[in-house]
Scaffold this active site. Structure first.
Site, mmCIF file in Angstrom:
data_model
loop_
_atom_site.group_PDB
_atom_site.id
_atom_site.type_symbol
_atom_site.label_atom_id
_atom_site.label_comp_id
_atom_site.label_asym_id
_atom_site.label_seq_id
_atom_site.Cartn_x
_atom_site.Cartn_y
_atom_site.Cartn_z
ATOM 1 N N LYS A 38 -17.942 -7.766 11.271
ATOM 2 C CA LYS A 38 -18.673 -6.621 10.743
ATOM 3 C C LYS A 38 -19.986 -6.429 11.520
ATOM 4 O O LYS A 38 -20.795 -7.354 11.639
ATOM 5 C CB LYS A 38 -18.970 -6.811 9.253
ATOM 6 C CG LYS A 38 -17.736 -6.713 8.382
ATOM 7 C CD LYS A 38 -17.057 -5.360 8.470
ATOM 8 C CE LYS A 38 -15.877 -5.260 7.519
ATOM 9 N NZ LYS A 38 -15.154 -3.979 7.695
ATOM 10 N N ASP B 94 -16.145 -3.977 13.900
ATOM 11 C CA ASP B 94 -16.017 -2.853 12.970
ATOM 12 C C ASP B 94 -17.391 -2.467 12.430
ATOM 13 O O ASP B 94 -17.997 -3.205 11.662
ATOM 14 C CB ASP B 94 -15.094 -3.245 11.816
ATOM 15 C CG ASP B 94 -14.827 -2.084 10.869
ATOM 16 O OD1 ASP B 94 -15.205 -0.951 11.197
ATOM 17 O OD2 ASP B 94 -14.233 -2.322 9.803
ATOM 18 N N GLU C 166 -14.180 -0.571 16.582
ATOM 19 C CA GLU C 166 -13.595 0.080 15.408
ATOM 20 C C GLU C 166 -14.636 0.934 14.703
ATOM 21 O O GLU C 166 -15.668 0.430 14.274
ATOM 22 C CB GLU C 166 -13.015 -0.957 14.435
ATOM 23 C CG GLU C 166 -12.292 -0.312 13.252
ATOM 24 C CD GLU C 166 -11.412 -1.282 12.490
ATOM 25 O OE1 GLU C 166 -10.853 -0.873 11.445
ATOM 26 O OE2 GLU C 166 -11.271 -2.443 12.917
ATOM 27 N N ASP D 31 -10.768 4.440 11.640
ATOM 28 C CA ASP D 31 -10.353 4.102 10.282
ATOM 29 C C ASP D 31 -10.835 5.175 9.315
ATOM 30 O O ASP D 31 -10.053 6.004 8.832
ATOM 31 C CB ASP D 31 -10.927 2.732 9.931
ATOM 32 C CG ASP D 31 -10.638 2.280 8.504
ATOM 33 O OD1 ASP D 31 -10.172 3.086 7.698
ATOM 34 O OD2 ASP D 31 -10.899 1.100 8.184
ATOM 35 N N LYS E 242 -5.417 3.742 5.437
ATOM 36 C CA LYS E 242 -5.687 3.209 4.106
ATOM 37 C C LYS E 242 -4.855 3.988 3.084
ATOM 38 O O LYS E 242 -4.991 5.213 2.960
ATOM 39 C CB LYS E 242 -7.178 3.344 3.775
ATOM 40 C CG LYS E 242 -8.113 2.514 4.677
ATOM 41 C CD LYS E 242 -7.989 1.041 4.404
ATOM 42 C CE LYS E 242 -9.244 0.254 4.769
ATOM 43 N NZ LYS E 242 -9.709 0.393 6.130
#
Length: 367
Positions: free
Chosen positions: A165, A193, A218, A241, A265
């Site tokens: 992260k 990400d 990401e 995403d 998702k």
């Protein structure tokens, strides 16, 4: 076959490893799930689950799900749960937008339809492409020592794919990723990400300073234009995403060449129906694919596993075992995890043997 009854349960699922931390101080202590049971007049029950990650991650929030399901459910009584496209159109007709609220209902209809046909859900989704999907694990925000220690522990437990992260202070993030990369064996797959936490300026700073590290970028920024401005100068693969909210958005990402891969998702897209549609089109367009969700336990993880294993292996990035994140159980079994790989449970539908006694009393029931 007709839908005879619908029940909805509220299940709080605390995290095994404590608070889940993202950039900009965003933190969650649990998945706040709604689990739905849809039963047909022939006595078959299908299960669905939806759990937002706090109020900050997606355009969804737990109280909204609990309020929305009772608004939609009465319209489904008497409908054929196997008419999955029609169920989706009906939900969109009676309740505009709010795809996340419809996700658990749609998932339960898929589970019910597959159980009624006595086949695993993966068969209805296109067929099993492999027995197991490789999983990744997350290195959340923390001090340098904490993140390095967590990365080492994950590797020691057999996982070879990390999502680190980032998306906060860019100079701190450069240190975080450099430290984690140095702490793990060469060849470890790393995704950085940002969860849309950076401006293009910050994302370019990060990319320039970390050119010597092998990773996949990401979702660095929020808008497609911002991500595209980063993509133009990037010498690494990029996965989007949060930008993938519909079939139309996915097609625009393809038209502009904005990504190499997509993370789909289930709840963000409104359920299994739309996720499968977007997955299949994206595969034909050449994207690499990850199918997961915003959170959940055994039921939702099973749906992710069935969608992952019906994705062609050469187009599949990885999967995630959310049921291992939480301290509560909702079923007597779970998607099997062996080392760093996850499969689907045996049996028809999702293959999950849900234990209603673990769910408490339903907060809503109709039928």
């Amino acid at each position: 076959m007709k839908i005879k009854s619908i029940k909805a349960y509220h299940v709080v699922q605390p995290f095994v490893d404590g608070p889940y931390r993202m950039s900009k101080g965003r933190v969650a202590d649990c998945f706040d799930a709604v689990i739905v049971a849809i039963t047909s007049d022939s006595g078959v029950t299908g299960w669905g689950e939806m759990a937002p990650l706090g109020n900050f991650y997606s355009a969804a929030f737990p109280a909204g799900t609990r309020a929305g399901v009772p608004e939609i459910a009465p319209h489904l009584i008497g409908q054929d749960p196997r008419g999955l496209a029609g169920i989706g159109r009906l939900m969109d007709t009676v309740f505009k937008g709010h795809s996340y609220i419809k996700s658990a209902l749609d998932m339960a209809c898929w589970d019910l339809a597959a159980r009624a046909a006595d086949v695993p859900l993966v068969t209805m989704l296109g067929g099993r492409e492999s027995d197991m999907a490789e999983t990744y694990r997350v290195v959340t925000h923390g001090t340098l020592d904490q993140m390095a220690a967590l990365a080492k522990r994950i590797i020691a437990e057999g996982c070879r794919r990390l999502q680190v992260k980032v998306g906060g202070n860019v100079h701190d993030d450069i240190e975080r990723v450099t430290t984690v990369a140095a702490a793990v064996p060469k060849g470890t797959v790393i995704f950085c990400d940002a969860n849309a936490g950076w401006t293009p300026y910050q994302a370019r700073q990060f990319a320039d300073a970390t050119r010597g590290i092998d990773y996949t970028f990401e979702q660095p920024c929020t808008t497609l234009d911002e991500n595209m401005s980063v993509r133009r100068m990037l010498d690494k693969p990029m996965v989007l995403d949060e930008s993938v909210t519909s079939l139309g958005e996915m097609l625009e990402i393809h038209r502009r060449g904005a990504a190499d891969g997509l993370t789909l998702k289930i709840s963000r897209l409104g359920g299994v129906t739309q996720t499968r549609l977007i997955r299949d089109v994206a595969v034909d367009l050449g994207f690499m694919i990850t199918v997961e969700d915003t959170g959940g336990a055994e039921i939702d993880t099973a749906a992710m596993a069935h969608l992952s294993l019906s994705t062609p292996a050469e187009r599949r990035l990885h999967a995630i075992a959310f049921h291992e994140w939480v301290t509560v159980r909702t079923a007597r079994n779970a998607p099997p995890v062996t080392g760093s790989h996850m499969g689907v449970p045996d049996g028809p539908g999702l293959g999950i043997d849900v234990d209603p006694g673990l769910l408490g009393e339903p907060f809503f029931e109709i039928g």
